[in-house]
Design a protein around this motif. Structure first.
Motif, short mmCIF file in Angstrom:
data_model
loop_
_atom_site.label_atom_id
_atom_site.label_comp_id
_atom_site.label_asym_id
_atom_site.label_seq_id
_atom_site.Cartn_x
_atom_site.Cartn_y
_atom_site.Cartn_z
N GLU A 16 19.85 29.16 50.56
CA GLU A 16 18.93 30.23 51.21
C GLU A 16 18.47 30.19 52.54
N ARG A 17 18.70 29.52 53.29
CA ARG A 17 18.55 29.76 54.79
C ARG A 17 19.41 30.77 55.20
N GLU A 18 20.61 30.57 54.62
CA GLU A 18 21.82 31.66 55.18
C GLU A 18 21.40 32.92 54.47
N ILE A 19 20.70 33.09 53.37
CA ILE A 19 20.54 34.37 52.93
C ILE A 19 19.49 35.19 53.65
N VAL A 20 18.46 34.40 54.10
CA VAL A 20 17.19 34.70 54.46
C VAL A 20 17.39 35.08 56.05
N THR A 21 18.07 34.26 56.75
CA THR A 21 18.13 34.10 58.03
C THR A 21 19.61 34.24 58.66
N ASP A 22 19.58 34.26 60.05
CA ASP A 22 20.92 34.10 60.62
C ASP A 22 21.20 32.92 61.19
N SER A 23 20.44 31.92 61.07
CA SER A 23 20.61 30.58 61.61
C SER A 23 20.83 29.51 60.58
N VAL A 24 21.40 28.49 61.06
CA VAL A 24 21.85 27.31 60.11
C VAL A 24 20.78 26.23 59.75
N TRP A 25 20.45 26.20 58.71
CA TRP A 25 19.64 24.97 58.25
C TRP A 25 20.22 23.51 58.71
N GLY A 26 19.24 22.86 59.35
CA GLY A 26 19.43 21.46 59.72
C GLY A 26 20.38 21.25 61.02
N LYS A 27 20.60 22.19 61.58
CA LYS A 27 21.39 22.34 62.73
C LYS A 27 20.39 21.98 63.90
N LYS A 28 20.50 20.74 64.66
CA LYS A 28 19.49 20.39 65.68
C LYS A 28 19.08 21.41 66.74
N GLU A 29 19.92 22.44 66.92
CA GLU A 29 19.86 23.35 68.11
C GLU A 29 18.49 24.33 67.68
N ASN A 30 18.38 24.45 66.29
CA ASN A 30 17.15 25.26 65.70
C ASN A 30 15.97 24.41 65.81
N TYR A 31 15.62 23.48 66.23
CA TYR A 31 14.57 22.81 66.03
C TYR A 31 14.18 22.11 67.33
N HIS A 32 12.81 21.60 67.68
CA HIS A 32 12.28 21.13 68.99
C HIS A 32 12.47 19.77 68.71
N LEU A 33 12.44 19.07 67.74
CA LEU A 33 12.51 17.73 67.25
C LEU A 33 13.15 17.35 66.00
N CYS A 34 14.02 16.41 66.19
CA CYS A 34 14.62 15.96 64.87
C CYS A 34 14.43 14.43 64.57
N ILE A 35 13.89 14.20 63.52
CA ILE A 35 13.16 12.84 63.42
C ILE A 35 14.04 12.12 62.15
N ASN A 36 14.68 10.92 62.46
CA ASN A 36 15.31 10.40 61.42
C ASN A 36 14.30 9.24 60.91
N THR A 37 14.01 9.43 59.59
CA THR A 37 12.87 8.52 59.12
C THR A 37 13.64 7.43 58.20
N THR A 38 14.89 7.04 58.30
CA THR A 38 15.15 6.00 57.71
C THR A 38 14.59 4.65 58.33
N GLU A 39 14.20 3.96 57.39
CA GLU A 39 13.57 2.45 57.70
C GLU A 39 12.22 2.57 58.84
N ILE A 40 11.60 3.90 58.63
CA ILE A 40 10.23 3.85 59.40
C ILE A 40 9.19 4.02 58.56
N SER A 41 8.10 3.64 59.07
CA SER A 41 6.73 4.09 58.25
C SER A 41 5.94 5.17 58.75
N LEU A 42 6.17 6.33 57.90
CA LEU A 42 5.66 7.67 58.32
C LEU A 42 4.19 7.46 58.62
N LYS A 43 3.41 6.41 57.98
CA LYS A 43 2.15 6.56 58.56
C LYS A 43 1.92 5.92 60.09
N GLU A 44 2.78 4.91 60.28
CA GLU A 44 2.56 4.35 61.57
C GLU A 44 3.18 5.28 62.79
#
Lengths: 203, 203
Positions: free
Chosen positions: B160-188
Motif C-alpha cells: 500500500e505504501r508503495e502505491i501511495v508514496t515513493d518511500s519504503v515502508w519499514g525502512k529506518k531512514e524514513n523514521y525518527h526512531l525505530c523501537i524493537n518491542t521484543t520482550e519489553i513492557s509497553l506500559k513501562e
C-alpha cells in the motif's frame, strides 16, 4: 550487568552519543583504548591498526606471488586484528562492570551478555555537516568528497560485519533501538535516551 | 503543533504504544475513528473499509469482462478509500491540535507538519505471542497460521505504501526512531519514550 553497544553510520554522531550515554549513566566507555591494546598485543602501530579497522577490509585476493604479496600480508594482519579485538572485548565484559562500547561488532560479540544494542543513523546532509563541524574539511574540502568518505567507511563496516558475523550491519531487526540523529542535539537527547535504556533493562 | 505518527509491524504493539503515548502526553489519538468517517463519507460498510485497508491491496487485474468485474470494482473502492483517508487525515491536522495517529501512511501524508515518525517492530516470536495474548488464536489456532497472517498484513502495508508514496515502508531512514518491542513492557517504556519525543521536538 549493563552493557550498551553503539553501532553507527559514519558522521551520525554515534561515538559522541555513546560517550554522553556513558557519562550520563556514570559507567565506563570503551572505544579507542581498545586500539591501543590491540596494537600493543600484536606489536603493531596503533594508527595502522585503526586504519585497518576503518578501511582495511579483506579483499578477495587471488593468491599469487610477487606484487600481491604485501596485500596478502596486510589481510592477514586484518584477520589477526579482528581476532585480537574480539578477545579484548570479551575480556572487558568478563570484568563484570557496566560499560558502553562503540562499534567493533560488540553487539554480536557480546550477545551472551544481553547488551542493549543501539544503532545511530542520520541523513547524508546531516552527516556531511557533522563531519564538517568536526574539522574534517581540512582534508576533504568538498561535500562530494565527504560523502564519498562517509559511504566508504560505512561500506567497510558493513563488509567487516559480514566477515565476522552472520548478521547484517544496520538492519533494524538486529538492534533494540535505532535513532535518527538528523537535526537533533545529542546533548539534549541523552538523558531521555539513558532513561529509556534503564527502563528497557528492568523489563 | 505536535504530531506523532506510529507505523508498525502487525503484532508489534504499535497501536497500543500509540494509544499509551497519547494518554501519557494527554493529546488526541486517531485510529479506527478514521474508518468510521471514511465509511460514512463513501457510504460503505465500516468493516468492509477496514478489510480493504488491511488486506485489500490493489492487484494488477487484466481488465476483462465477466468474472473479474467485481474485483475491478473492489479495487476502485480501495482507491477511493485511500483518497478519502488522505483527505480526512489532512483535515485532522488542519485543526491544529496535537495528536497521535497510527498507520495510514500518516508520516508521509503529514510530512509538511513535521511530525515525529516512530516505527515499531519486533521479532516474529514476540509478535505471535502478542497476537495470541490478544485472543487471535480463536480464529488462528496455530503459530504457523498466525505467522502467515502477520506476514500477509505487513506485505499489504508495504505494498500500500508503495502505491501511495515513493518511500519504503519499514525502512529506518524514513523514521525518527525505530523501537524493537521484543520482550519489553509497553506500559513501562512509555514515559521515557514520551520524554524522548518531547526533547526531540524542542530541538
Amino acid at each position: 550487568m549493563n552493557i550498551i553497544t553503539v553501532s553507527r553510520e559514519f558522521g551520525s554522531g554515534g561515538r559522541e552519543l555513546g560517550k554522553r550515554l556513558a557519562d550520563e549513566l556514570q559507567i565506563a566507555y570503551y572505544d579507542k583504548e581498545i586500539l591501543a591494546t590491540i596494537a600493543s598485543k600484536l606489536k603493531l602501530d596503533e594508527e595502522y591498526v585503526e586504519k585497518k579497522l576503518n578501511i582495511g577490509n579483506l579483499r578477495t585476493v587471488p593468491v599469487t606471488f610477487g606484487r600481491t604479496f604485501s596485500l596478502v600480508n596486510q589481510n592477514l594482519d586484518f584477520v589477526k586484528i579482528l581476532v585480537e579485538q574480539e578477545k579484548i572485548i570479551k575480556e572487558i565484559a568478563e570484568k563484570g562492570e557496566d560499560f558502553v562500547i562503540v562499534g567493533r561488532n560488540a553487539d554480536y560479540i557480546l550477545n551472551n551478555y544481553k547488551p542493549f544494542n543501539l544503532f545511530v543513523y542520520a541523513d547524508m546532509e546531516s552527516k556531511i555537516d557533522r563531519c564538517r563541524r568536526k574539522g574534517m574539511e581540512d582534508n576533504l574540502q568538498k561535500a562530494a568528497d565527504l560523502k564519498k568518505a562517509i559511504l566508504k567507511v560505512d561500506k567497510s563496516r558493513k563488509k567487516e560485519r559480514e566477515i565476522v558475523t552472520d548478521s547484517v550491519w544496520g538492519k533494524k531487526e538486529n538492534y533494540h533501538l535505532c535513532i535518527n540523529t538528523t537535526e537533533i542535539s545529542l546533548k539534549e537527547i541523552t538523558p531521555s535516551l539513558a532513561n529509556y535504556i534503564k527502563t528497557w533493562r528492568k523489563n
